[in-house]
Structure formats: C-alpha cells, structure tokens
Design a protein around this motif. Structure first.
Motif, PDB file in Angstrom:
ATOM      1  N   ASN A 169      -0.629  -8.795   4.012  1.00 18.41           N
ATOM      2  CA  ASN A 169      -0.096  -8.269   4.429  1.00 18.41           C
ATOM      3  C   ASN A 169      -0.354  -7.703   6.059  1.00 18.41           C
ATOM      4  OD1 ASN A 169       0.779  -4.737   5.362  1.00 18.41           O
ATOM      5  ND2 ASN A 169      -1.011  -4.802   5.507  1.00 18.41           N
ATOM      6  N   ARG A 189      -4.650  -2.075   4.028  1.00 19.04           N
ATOM      7  CA  ARG A 189      -4.769  -1.385   4.437  1.00 19.04           C
ATOM      8  C   ARG A 189      -5.687   0.236   4.114  1.00 19.04           C
ATOM      9  NH1 ARG A 189       1.112  -0.713   3.197  1.00 19.04           N
ATOM     10  NH2 ARG A 189       2.244  -2.530   5.102  1.00 19.04           N
ATOM     11  N   ALA A 195       2.892   2.022   6.705  1.00 23.63           N
ATOM     12  CA  ALA A 195       2.674   0.150   6.458  1.00 23.63           C
ATOM     13  C   ALA A 195       3.159  -0.051   7.572  1.00 23.63           C
ATOM     14  CB  ALA A 195       4.566   0.682   6.086  1.00 23.63           C
TER      15      ALA A 195
END
Length: 205
Positions: A169, A189, A195
C-alpha cells in the motif's frame, strides 16, 4: 554481477506523532535554507460532531500525521519534466537526483511532482530535493530521517524487501494516488486513515 536495487521508504502512520524530528534532522544534515524542506510532516484531520437532541453530542473527529519526502518513484514525472536532464534516476539504487551543475532552476520538476519533493534554492537558483542520503547509504547507514525518528515510524531499504515485510500500500490521504508516479513507498495506514487521493483538510505542521 549484482542486479541494481531500488530503494524506498516505509512510513508507519500509526506510530508517527508529528514530532518533526525527521524534518529537522534532514534540514540540519544539509544546512537547508529556511524555506526548503526535503522531508515534511503533514497533519490530516476529519470527522464531525452530531447533536443527539437530548443535550448530548457524539463525535467522530480524528487526525493523524504523515511524514513524506521524495519517493524516488519508478515513474518519476520530475525526470520527464526536466528540460536539461539535470533530474535523473540513478541505475545503481533507483534514487532520483538533481545535477545542480546543469540545473537551470526552471522549476519544471517541482510543478510536475505531486509530492512537492523538488524545491528551489532561491539563493543559488537551482533545484534541490531529498537524495536518499546516498553518502550514508554507501557506508551502510540509514538516511538521517530514518535514524532520527524516535518512534521508529520510518524505514528505508530495498523496496521489494519492504513490500515483502509490510505489503504494497502506498495510498493514504492527503497524498495523491500512487498510480500517478509509482512511488517506491509503503505506508501503514493509521486506523482513521482514508485510502488516498482526496487532498482535503490537511496542513503542514
């Protein structure tokens, strides 16, 4: 013959407290001018307050911090935008550098980069940016931002190793979509994080 490596950063936004030690250490290493920041710390916030009609209030307010610099992208738009070839990607380690000997300070790279990595040194009329602390790298040491982080929220190394360890990610608000430049970046995150690609309600701290 060893294959060229591509280095990158890992940022754990669940650990980052916005202390800016990475930012200060980076500026100190190169004695950067006041308005030049190779590594920056952003605060992102959101949420809302809701009155329940019975005198009580519920809230979903949150904030978190993201430390970001140059991501030494696989598709570096700064390199494509440079008219002189001063901005280039090193084959040996994938780090994006600026040759100040041929830089004309036109700021084309800065306008192209969605991460605000290239910045102008107004006193000398040339562009500057994070160089991955390549001198330290050649000595087997981490970049100064990584070494200085008191929460160990930053790591640096071959990007394939970081992705094997932490996943792939690279999206989080308030950063732009990773699809633009294919950054060599892995982000954990924060539990409140969105996102990515929605650049709203953030400011540099």
């Amino acid at each position: 013959m060893n294959e060229p490596k591509q280095y990158g950063f890992y940022v754990d936004t669940s650990k980052c407290t916005g202390c800016k030690t990475c930012h200060v250490a980076c500026k100190d290493r190169k004695d950067l001018p006041k308005d030049v920041k190779w590594r920056r710390v952003y605060e992102y916030g959101g949420g809302s307050w809701q009155e329940n009609g019975d005198g009580t209030v519920e809230q979903s307010v949150y904030s978190y911090y993201v430390s970001i610099g140059c991501n030494h992208c696989s598709n570096p738009v700064c390199v494509k935008a440079c008219p002189t070839g001063a901005c280039y990607k090193r084959r040996s380690d994938g780090l994006v550098h600026i040759d100040q000997g041929i830089c004309i300070g036109c700021e084309s790279c800065a306008r192209a980069c969605p991460y605000d990595a290239p910045q102008i040194d107004k006193a000398h009329g040339v562009m500057t940016k994070c160089d991955g602390c390549y001198e330290r790298l050649s000595q087997g040491r981490n970049p100064i931002c990584v070494e200085s982080c008191p929460l160990r929220a930053l790591e640096f190394g071959p990007i394939d190793e970081l992705r094997a360890k932490y996943g792939s990610n690279a999206d989080i608000n308030p950063l732009p979509s990773a699809s633009i430049t294919a950054p060599n970046l892995v982000i954990k995150r924060n539990r409140n994080a969105q996102a990515g690609g929605e650049v709203l309600n953030w400011f540099e701290v």
